[in-house]
Design an enzyme around this catalytic site. Sequence first.
Site, mmCIF file in Angstrom:
data_model
loop_
_atom_site.group_PDB
_atom_site.id
_atom_site.type_symbol
_atom_site.label_atom_id
_atom_site.label_comp_id
_atom_site.label_asym_id
_atom_site.label_seq_id
_atom_site.Cartn_x
_atom_site.Cartn_y
_atom_site.Cartn_z
ATOM 1 C CD GLU A 25 -2.998 -1.199 2.214
ATOM 2 O OE1 GLU A 25 -2.801 -0.631 3.290
ATOM 3 O OE2 GLU A 25 -4.082 -1.771 1.929
ATOM 4 C CG ASP B 213 -7.529 -5.535 4.851
ATOM 5 O OD1 ASP B 213 -7.067 -5.720 5.983
ATOM 6 O OD2 ASP B 213 -7.631 -4.409 4.333
ATOM 7 C CD GLU C 188 -9.717 -1.590 7.904
ATOM 8 O OE1 GLU C 188 -8.808 -2.138 8.549
ATOM 9 O OE2 GLU C 188 -9.572 -1.212 6.723
HETATM 10 C C1 GCV Z 1 -2.602 0.407 8.364
HETATM 11 C C2 GCV Z 1 -6.038 -2.214 5.390
HETATM 12 C C3 GCV Z 1 -6.486 -0.962 6.059
HETATM 13 C C4 GCV Z 1 -5.363 0.044 6.179
HETATM 14 C C5 GCV Z 1 -4.205 -0.625 6.930
HETATM 15 C C6 GCV Z 1 -3.797 -1.859 6.154
HETATM 16 C C7 GCV Z 1 -2.695 -2.624 6.834
HETATM 17 O O1 GCV Z 1 -5.773 -1.988 4.061
HETATM 18 O O2 GCV Z 1 -7.562 -0.410 5.370
HETATM 19 O O3 GCV Z 1 -5.835 1.153 6.874
HETATM 20 O O4 GCV Z 1 -3.136 0.249 7.066
HETATM 21 O O5 GCV Z 1 -4.901 -2.717 6.035
HETATM 22 O O6 GCV Z 1 -3.025 -3.551 7.546
HETATM 23 O O7 GCV Z 1 -1.547 -2.291 6.661
#
Ligand code: GCV
Length: 718
Positions: free
Chosen positions: A337, A411, A439
């Site tokens: 990411e 995720d 989340e």
């Molecule tokens: C900390 C998902 C979440 C992100 C998070 C990522 C991760 O994509 O939406 O906010 O980033 O996981 O675990 O690194």
Amino acid sequence: MAQGVAGSSAGGAPAAFSVQNVAAGKMAAIAIRLLQTVVLALAAFPSAAWAEDGYDLWLRYAPIENATQRDTYRRAIAGVVVQQSPATAAIVSKELARGLKGLLGTEVPAWTSVNGDGALVVGTAASPIVSALGWGMVLKELGPEGFVIRGAQIGGRRAIVVASAGDRGALYGTFHLLRLLSTGAPIARLDVRETPRHQLRLLNHWDNLNGSIERGYAGRSLWKWEELPAIDPRLHDYARANASLGLNGTVLNNVNANARSLTAEYIAKAAAVANALRPYGLKVYLSANFAAPTSIGGLATADPLDPSVQKWWKDKAAEIYKAIPDFGGFLVKANSEGQPGPQDYKRTHADGANMLADAVKPHGGVVMWRAFVYDASVDPDRTKRAYMEFVPLDGTFRDNVIVQTKNGPLDFMPREPYHPVFGAMPKTPNAVELQITQEYLGHSTHLVYLAPMWKEFLDTDTFVKGPGSTVAKIADGTLQGHRVTAIAGVANTGSDQNWTGHHFAAANWYAFGRLAWNSSLTSEAIAGEWIQQTWSRAPETVQAISTLMLGSREAFVNYTMPLGLHHLIGGDHYAVMPENDDKRRLDWSATYYHRADAKGVGFDRTRAGSGAVDQYARPNADRWNDPRTTPENLLLWFHHLPWDYRLKSGQTLWQGLVAHYQKGAEQAAAMETAWTALKGAVDAERHAAVAERLRTQTTDAAAWRDKCLAYFAQFSGR
Ligand code: GCV
């Protein structure tokens, strides 16, 4: 914190005293009457009379209502003797004073020795009283975090002894005993021996240096970075709560890491937090930004094979350890990411992890290297990518590297199969990463008790070494003989008065801690003890709340993503959005995952599709390759099936979908009704707060049902 009698049932009392023109005698009479009323109310409804804001979490120590039991406990614990090193001894003594006063309704004095019947002794193996008991072998076996709680005769006096080889174990044992008392356990023949299943039991805070929290739904960062090194006294209560569960580490900053957290200024801040948390047995860790040598170090590269980069990290580690001698180590999100990583220099994840591991090794630190990667060039199916990148690296990591992997391959969805990396890297310790913050599970608005989801994952058989190869045994190191074991939970705490936004979200913090300590505990048992400590001990109330909690995760799955559907959600990861076709990345959209068309719905991960099934050991791979032998709750995760596919119930897939969505919406409404019926059985303040959120949950659940069914109906034509 807010315990007292100023709450609803004693309401009005303070105002009565402020009336100026009441004669003194009359006022005294009123005061006595009010006091009598309060005392009576407290005796009749101790928990309902409590003014509660949730700050005390499960450490409320509400008075034990059952007089016989209270008297038994009082006789068993008449004085407290604490013998361990000063910093922890002070915490243990304070906690016992607070806990026993609350539970037993009387001050239990501190004794310097066992000078009467009913001594509660807390001590380490080295203490004079414990060493004289001859329990050395047992305590050694249980280790410095394990403990024994047992009855003993000391100098002819009756005593209960909480003993451990180490200070931390004595602290954990103290909390364990308080938990036993809080939940009404019999203590006549105590023989408790406990030792944690995982060595590193950590919270991961996704806290940013500006005080915001990524995916945080309970306010701002507890650290108050801008005020550090001044410590917010609240951190002691954070530490107490964690210690009460046996958690022993905390990663302070977001894995999407700001390199500034490694500057001298922020190391001093982290050191202040470490000093505050240390007496509670919590070590501090930091998330490291892989590009720090360039962004704050002034180097031209962050290539892990470059000697100047290696030196930079070694020096940085030495600087951190100078400030924080027991620093735990680094957590790293690399090449994921948009985060920098070794692949920016054509190096592998092992190259990157090993460089950092070498830097912390002389100081006894570890590196937790996250396997949350999904580079689109690796494979068209996002769920396959981490396995493909990491499994070939097995055996190439340093011995102080732990690969940290989310429970599922996508995720933190409401339901996923386990991540196939578990068990597939026998030479590498694999830390489990669970997400406590909700989340994708309704943030801090929906009541969703996560223990059943985590237990489902931990209890799944991977078959990597034949039947019985559960994820739990991989995580705790017993299946593959790992030298270091770890489990991490992405924290849901914040500056909200009740810590977690939703009063019930605290149950997830609690459950994570209890499972990190002992993954064989059941969801029911954990819920039961949490409810008794947090809400009420009345059996019918405990039963009602427990039923509500235990059904909540499946209800959420039903009204959001049943039958193995996943990621039908908007970019905020709250809103229902099956039509989401995020233009930035296919694998952030919903349409990429559900693939609904006139023929059917679901992601084909069979051998005829993406082939993801073959990342699992047999027989799981074979079972999940065939829709008839795939558990129906994962059907559309592994298969794209026609709308008229027959489910085991005899319903078509479409009818089954409708039934699940409808059931989920009904379950949410039933949760609300069940909670309404508990009015008066728990304190009014928290009851109202939960009721308000359940109202939203019911509405949202119906919205999820309506929107998903309307959306899929366009394809199904049904
Ligand atoms: C900390 C998902 C979440 C992100 C998070 C990522 C991760 O994509 O939406 O906010 O980033 O996981 O675990 O690194």
